[in-house]
Write an enzyme that holds these catalytic residues in place. Structure first.
Site, short mmCIF file in Angstrom:
data_model
loop_
_atom_site.label_atom_id
_atom_site.label_comp_id
_atom_site.label_asym_id
_atom_site.label_seq_id
_atom_site.Cartn_x
_atom_site.Cartn_y
_atom_site.Cartn_z
N LYS A 141 0.85 -1.21 0.00
CA LYS A 141 0.00 0.00 0.00
C LYS A 141 0.88 1.26 0.00
CE LYS A 141 -3.74 2.53 0.75
NZ LYS A 141 -4.72 2.75 -0.32
N CYS A 230 -2.72 7.72 -8.36
CA CYS A 230 -3.91 7.70 -7.50
C CYS A 230 -4.78 8.90 -7.85
CB CYS A 230 -3.52 7.74 -6.02
SG CYS A 230 -4.97 7.83 -4.96
N LYS A 267 3.90 3.73 -11.79
CA LYS A 267 2.53 3.26 -11.99
C LYS A 267 1.73 4.40 -12.58
CE LYS A 267 -1.32 1.06 -9.59
NZ LYS A 267 -1.70 0.34 -8.39
C1 LIG Z 1 -9.63 0.43 -2.30
C2 LIG Z 1 -8.47 0.63 -3.22
C3 LIG Z 1 -7.31 1.24 -2.76
C4 LIG Z 1 -6.23 1.43 -3.63
N1 LIG Z 1 -5.08 2.01 -3.15
C5 LIG Z 1 -4.03 2.15 -3.98
C6 LIG Z 1 -2.78 2.66 -3.50
O1 LIG Z 1 -2.62 2.98 -2.32
N2 LIG Z 1 -1.76 2.79 -4.38
C7 LIG Z 1 -1.86 2.42 -5.70
O2 LIG Z 1 -0.90 2.54 -6.46
N3 LIG Z 1 -3.03 1.91 -6.17
C8 LIG Z 1 -4.09 1.77 -5.35
N4 LIG Z 1 -5.25 1.20 -5.82
C9 LIG Z 1 -5.33 0.78 -7.24
C10 LIG Z 1 -5.04 -0.72 -7.41
O3 LIG Z 1 -3.74 -1.05 -6.96
C11 LIG Z 1 -5.19 -1.16 -8.89
O4 LIG Z 1 -4.26 -0.44 -9.67
C12 LIG Z 1 -6.59 -0.91 -9.44
O5 LIG Z 1 -7.56 -1.10 -8.45
C13 LIG Z 1 -6.89 -1.80 -10.62
O6 LIG Z 1 -6.80 -3.17 -10.31
P1 LIG Z 1 -8.06 -4.07 -9.85
O7 LIG Z 1 -9.14 -3.92 -10.88
O8 LIG Z 1 -7.51 -5.46 -9.73
O9 LIG Z 1 -8.49 -3.53 -8.53
C14 LIG Z 1 -6.33 1.02 -4.98
C15 LIG Z 1 -7.50 0.40 -5.42
C16 LIG Z 1 -8.57 0.19 -4.56
C17 LIG Z 1 -9.80 -0.49 -5.08
#
Ligand SMILES: Cc1cc2nc3c(=O)[nH]c(=O)nc-3n(C[C@H](O)[C@H](O)[C@H](O)COP(=O)(O)O)c2cc1C
Length: 515
Positions: A141, A230, A267
């Protein structure tokens, strides 16, 4: 039963400590088998049940134990169908040795599956449990030197048949202090030296990017992942504000690069028309690879009484990041854009966005990702989904006579041509398998009102008129019985369908892109 099989599996609640499995007198684990089918690992389910025929003669106490007591899942029927399908399976096809390990920027992953940076990878206990479950690593995270203030509630979902389709969040970064997060990384690497930690970081200026990169390297991280993506930051100039601006991407990549020697990736945000300027800026300033995608800016769930969208925080909501399976096609498009960037040959990519199953992961790898990361599916279903990812990928590779997961990477990149290079001179007619048709007429309605009026209904069965059909395949997608196939006959346009050519046409083959 076969036609009930898929809806029944989709209806299963995928319970924790499932009562159906506990009730099985033969030690079969129907909950696990149904879960495997749900997560595309049907072969795994069939292989594991084929030699134990107990379900075929049992009076199904599993079904009586189902928590859906008013309308339990027809578990016996699902098991019978698995047995039926297993008869066509040759187990030897799936016994080849395959290597799931992947290389990412010189770091070895035991399999392609990592947790992505989010709440699912935010504490020692969570990540340790994920490692024990089989995940090859975790992108921690996002770590920063300030404490973000979060809101409640912070999520919203769109669902279909009880399952998430899309997921919105307005969450920011890690709630722990920098020292706490560094200590977690240190402890994880000590206990699990072969598992891989990507340390996601976010600075507010060049000094912070440099310092954070150095500190996470010292704590033992294998890769630094710069969060330029983000979309939920309270303050301006952070997260996706950086990822939309190639100058900022270049500046902060260079700063983080100064702070560490381990592989450094950035990212990127999908909230752009094209990622190419940001990819170029990152790679030219010392990045070793790219992570994509973070979440997509979204609004959802308008409340028709209060006129506020979700999540509603004291009467207001905000634009937040969308993830989950709805975003997969958008993610794949960006993965392909990065992989086909002619400036950077074989650019290492860690892909994510909507991955729930091994087959989703394969799609990402074929379009250019070296491996994948997952958040939303874990939030919905738990770390356990990695079982079927690993087993399903093994069976797929073995069934295709491939020796390793690495062989998948980029195999489909050249299949994406410019739209103006696609063949526009022929039609692929759908093929109707009337023995499977139940006469519902959905193909007729869609073709009449949303297609080209090429289907008529006769005796409750559809008939396709080839002279009106343009081969759009809307009928293939609306048929609930899979009775219309998109693999019919391809014919050159302008020829009588069953007759001689009416005019000469030139067939134009798509140009292959050179990557
Ligand atoms: C609740 C939540 C919190 C997230 N927090 C972060 C974060 O702290 N840093 C980050 O780079 N991406 C964060 N993401 C993005 C995810 O790492 C990922 O890039 C994005 O959700 C797409 O993948 P998924 O469809 O498998 O969730 C977050 C996503 C969600 C849903």
């Amino acid at each position: 039963m076969p036609q009930l099989y898929i809806p029944e599996v989709n209806r299963c609640l995928l319970c924790y400590d499932a009562k159906c499995s506990k009730a099985c007198p033969s030690g079969i684990d129907p909950a696990k088998l149904i879960r495997s089918v749900y997560f595309d690992n049907e072969v795994g389910a069939e292989l594991s049940i084929r030699s134990d025929k107990a379900c075929l003669t049992c009076d199904a106490p599993c079904q009586k134990a189902c928590v859906l007591d008013e309308d339990p899942i027809r578990i016996k029927g699902v098991m019978e169908t698995l047995h039926e399908m297993a008869e066509d399976l040759d187990p030897e096809d799936f016994e080849n040795e395959v290597d799931l390990s992947c290389d990412f920027c010189g770091v070895k992953l035991e399999n392609p599956f990592l947790l992505s940076s989010s709440v699912v990878a935010s504490s020692y206990d969570k990540i340790a449990r994920a490692f024990e479950a089989g995940w090859a690593g975790a992108a921690f995270k996002t770590i920063c030197v300030f404490t973000p203030r979060e809101v409640s509630p912070r999520y919203a979902v769109t669902k279909d048949s009880g399952h998430f389709v899309g997921f919105k969040n307005v969450e920011q970064l890690s709630q722990d202090s920098l020292d706490e997060d560094l200590e977690i990384i240190r402890k994880l690497k000590e206990k699990y030296p072969t598992k891989v930690i990507f340390a996601s970081i976010m600075g507010r200026n060049e000094k912070e990017w440099e310092t954070l990169a150095g500190k996470v390297e010292k704590a033992g991280a294998d890769v630094v992942e710069c969060n330029f993506s983000c979309p939920n930051m309270e303050d301006d100039g952070l997260g996706s504000d950086i990822g939309q601006n190639p100058i900022a991407v270049g500046k902060f990549t260079a700063a983080a690069r100064k702070g560490c020697k381990i592989p450094l990736i950035v990212k990127l945000t999908p909230n752009v028309a094209s990622m190419t300027p940001m990819v170029d800026a990152a790679m030219e300033n010392g990045a070793d690879g790219i992570a994509a995608i973070n979440t997509i800016k979204s609004l959802m769930g308008m409340n028709l009484d209060t006129f506020v969208t979700e999540p509603t925080v004291n009467g207001y909501s905000g634009v937040g990041g969308y993830s989950g399976k709805a975003v997969k096609p958008i993610a794949l498009r960006f993965i392909h854009e990065i992989a086909s960037n002619p400036k950077h040959k074989n650019i290492p990519i860690t892909g994510m966005g909507g991955i729930e199953t091994w087959s989703d992961a394969v799609e990402f790898m074929l379009l250019g990702a070296n491996h994948v990361q997952v958040t939303t599916a874990v939030m919905e279903y738990g770390y356990r989904i990695v079982d079927d990812m690993i087993e399903g990928l093994k069976h797929y590779l073995s069934g295709k006579d491939l020796k390793s997961a690495g062989e998948l990477v980029r195999k489909g990149v050249n299949s994406v041509a410019d739209l103006d290079d696609l063949d526009r001179e022929s039609i692929l007619y759908p093929k109707f398998e009337l023995s499977k048709c139940n006469g519902c007429g959905r193909c007729y309605i869609s073709c009449r009102d949303g297609g080209h009026d090429a289907i008529t209904m006769k005796d409750d069965k559809p008939r396709m008129n080839p002279s009106a059909c343009v081969g759009c395949h809307l009928c293939v997608y609306v048929c609930p019985e899979f009775a219309i196939l998109g693999s019919g006959s391809r014919r050159i346009k302008g020829r009588g369908v069953f007759g001689t050519p009416s005019k000469k046409v030139k067939n134009k083959a798509p140009k292959k892109k050179d990557n």
